[in-house]
Design a protein around this motif. Sequence first.
Motif: not given
Length: 158
Positions: A1-20
């Motif tokens: 799969m040829n995806l572009p390199q991420r410009p940065k990481d999006l802070a989604i790890a461990g987010k709870q329902d209320a945050d989302i």
Amino acid sequence: MNLPQRPKDLAIAGKQDADICTWLTSEQKKALDVGGGRPVIKDGNNYNGCDFAGEDGPALYGIAFRVVPEGIEDFLKKVVDPSAETAATYDIQGFGAVQGQIPGAESLGCAVYVDAAEGQTLYVDMALDAPGTMDNQQMCEKAKQAADAAVTTLQSQS
């Protein structure tokens, strides 16, 4: 799969329902014709997320954001049929994204998977509640629009 390199990481790890549920601004909800935002019902798939109910003319739908604690390439092997008519890969503000539909259930919705961070996938699911009121292109366009909105919000939060 040829995806572009991420410009940065999006802070989604461990987010709870209320945050989302804060990932769509009022303006974005209006543009997507959705309201509210409530935690997704966990039905064995157990990814944290938020579901927004939408209505556009006769079309009734839900747009859900889910955080998948797995890299996009591994996750996609389990969920996407790369040969589907609407399968596509594109760039959302520099982040690689893959569009797909469930084989045999194409008329029920479209999903966009965003390469959000190492080992993290943002899964945007557009599910049609009134079959036949939107075609595949319209559903996938709505999913892409929602993914773009979430990425915009996430980038502004970091």
